[in-house]
Write a protein that holds these residues in place. Structure first.
Motif, PDB file in Angstrom:
ATOM      1  N   PRO A 256       5.530 -82.417 -34.268  1.00 32.87           N
ATOM      2  CA  PRO A 256       6.804 -81.874 -34.039  1.00 32.87           C
ATOM      3  C   PRO A 256       6.371 -80.321 -34.250  1.00 32.87           C
ATOM      4  CG  PRO A 256       7.104 -83.571 -35.572  1.00 32.87           C
ATOM      5  CD  PRO A 256       5.846 -83.458 -35.420  1.00 32.87           C
ATOM      6  N   ALA A 257       7.285 -79.471 -33.432  1.00 31.67           N
ATOM      7  CA  ALA A 257       7.043 -77.943 -33.548  1.00 31.67           C
ATOM      8  C   ALA A 257       7.259 -77.579 -34.829  1.00 31.67           C
ATOM      9  CB  ALA A 257       8.125 -77.236 -32.651  1.00 31.67           C
ATOM     10  N   GLY A 258       6.712 -76.342 -35.327  1.00 32.13           N
ATOM     11  CA  GLY A 258       6.451 -76.072 -36.851  1.00 32.13           C
ATOM     12  C   GLY A 258       5.853 -76.900 -37.735  1.00 32.13           C
ATOM     13  N   VAL A 259       5.166 -77.869 -37.236  1.00 28.36           N
ATOM     14  CA  VAL A 259       4.549 -78.572 -38.419  1.00 28.36           C
ATOM     15  C   VAL A 259       3.154 -78.574 -38.232  1.00 28.36           C
ATOM     16  CG1 VAL A 259       3.988 -81.111 -38.996  1.00 28.36           C
ATOM     17  CG2 VAL A 259       6.348 -80.370 -38.458  1.00 28.36           C
ATOM     18  N   THR A 260       2.529 -78.391 -39.669  1.00 22.35           N
ATOM     19  CA  THR A 260       1.114 -78.228 -39.774  1.00 22.35           C
ATOM     20  C   THR A 260       0.647 -79.657 -40.004  1.00 22.35           C
ATOM     21  OG1 THR A 260       1.143 -75.849 -40.389  1.00 22.35           O
ATOM     22  CG2 THR A 260      -0.920 -77.257 -41.178  1.00 22.35           C
ATOM     23  N   LYS A 261      -0.534 -80.001 -39.415  1.00 26.69           N
ATOM     24  CA  LYS A 261      -0.991 -81.482 -39.496  1.00 26.69           C
ATOM     25  C   LYS A 261      -2.429 -81.342 -40.028  1.00 26.69           C
ATOM     26  CE  LYS A 261       0.603 -84.663 -38.296  1.00 26.69           C
ATOM     27  NZ  LYS A 261       1.399 -85.779 -38.865  1.00 26.69           N
ATOM     28  N   ALA A 262      -2.797 -82.141 -40.873  1.00 23.36           N
ATOM     29  CA  ALA A 262      -4.288 -82.148 -41.434  1.00 23.36           C
ATOM     30  C   ALA A 262      -4.524 -83.833 -41.398  1.00 23.36           C
ATOM     31  CB  ALA A 262      -4.652 -81.739 -42.605  1.00 23.36           C
TER      32      ALA A 262
END
Length: 378
Positions: A256-262
């Motif tokens: 989703p927009a605005g989410v940082t993923k690792a």
């Protein structure tokens, strides 16, 4: 509860992203936090939220308390609150990741929705992200939503793709018209866009490579097994290299927009054609022929390895490509995104042309070469 600032580095975290592909809001009707802190969008005290129709949001996030010695435990329920026969039902989540003991989890669905992408948590570990897609499957009047029909049709089409590739690979009259390349840059063939369902694609082939007659004894042709039969009935054997790109739609991540993923994952991607060619011998089988002839199967294997610049022709074909664990980090974006892992694979095929001019596939071996990660805005 603690109202501290964002803890980007916390390691005991669970995230749930919900892609609501129905025309109804999935209203958050219940949420309970037994241990830990609500941690949606990486903000403390950010509780679970309702998921609007046709939107993809991070619906729930939870983290362990500072020091991680208490773990985290929570439950939540989302419900279509429409009155009457068209109500889609409820989705209930339970998560328990204790400091000591096995993890527990469940996602219970009641009603007229289908949920894809959920996997129960493994017994160990403490940092998890789950991405689920919610699809309406119909109503009590047996009327199926048009979007559901489209998705179902597309998925059936996806299942048929490998069969189509199988037919192309077996039919030299079709395959010979595919573009031939012997040198290429793999990055030029990363798909420019992503369509669901993705299609396993034959990119191109190499030029036809004639196999010298002195090496025929090293080919375990299941039809013409002896040297005499080959000399009598076979006009030529030749090989061709094929190059494919494909992905597993179940491994596609929605961000989703605005989410940082690792991501820290070991990637396994199903190959394009191996599973549909079980009636054929692998090249390993075709070349590992014990013979008193000094020209053994290893000679043709060496020639093919040299021709196609590969060193694993004699290895058993695998149905998946395994990439060692690595960390992939994606920064925040204003757009919703898809994270796709594209598998590029190579296949070496051996064909037989008989004296009547008929061409048949004798054997094939396919293996994954490289996975390239790609992010698409949508």
């Amino acid at each position: 509860m603690n109202s501290s600032s964002t803890l980007e580095g916390t390691s005991w975290v669970f995230k749930l992203n919900i892609n609501n592909q129905t025309d109804r809001d999935l209203t958050l009707t219940n949420s309970n936090l037994s241990w830990g802190y609500w941690y949606r969008d990486n903000e403390d005290d950010s509780a679970p939220v309702t998921v609007p129709a046709r939107e993809n949001v991070e619906a729930l996030g939870v983290r362990a308390a500072s020091g991680t010695w208490t773990g985290y435990e929570c439950d939540a329920t989302w419900k279509d609150e429409t009155k009457g026969e068209g109500n889609l039902g409820t989705i209930s989540l339970y998560i328990d990741v204790p400091f000591s003991g096995d993890n527990e989890s469940s996602l219970d669905v009641n009603g007229l929705v289908s949920v894809e992408g959920w996997e129960d948590l493994p017994k160990s570990g403490h940092h998890f992200t789950r991405n689920i897609t919610v699809i309406e499957v119909g109503n009590q009047l047996q009327v199926v939503d048009e979007d559901v029909q489209r998705v179902q049709s597309e998925f059936l089409e996806y299942l048929n793709v490998t069969a189509e590739l199988n037919a192309v690979v077996q039919n030299w009259e079709v395959l010979k018209d595919v573009e031939a390349k012997n040198e290429f840059n793999i990055l030029e063939y990363v798909p420019k866009s992503y369509m669901y369902p993705p299609k396993d694609t034959l990119l191109f082939r190499t030029d036809k490579h004639l196999i010298e007659k002195k090496l025929w004894q090293g080919i375990a042709d299941p039809i013409y097994t002896s040297r005499y039969a080959k000399d009598t009935y076979v006009d030529e054997y030749f090989s061709v290299g094929l190059y494919f790109v494909n992905t597993n739609p179940r491994l596609t991540e929605t961000i989703p927009a605005g989410v940082t993923k690792a991501y820290e994952t070991t990637v396994e991607v199903t190959s394009a054609i191996k599973s549909t060619l079980t009636n054929f011998m692998s090249i390993r089988a075709a070349l590992k022929v014990e013979s008193k002839d000094p020209i053994s199967g290893s000679a043709i294997a060496s020639e093919l390895e040299s021709t196609y610049s590969v060193q694993n022709v004699l290895e058993e074909s695998n149905s998946y490509f395994k990439r060692e664990k690595q960390t992939i980090e994606l920064e925040r974006s204003e757009n919703n995104r898809l994270f796709v892992q594209w598998l590029f694979s190579t296949a070496v095929c051996i064909y037989r042309k008989d004296k009547k001019g008929n061409v048949s596939l004798v054997s094939i071996s396919e293996w994954g070469e490289e996975v390239i990660d790609q992010v698409y805005d949508y």
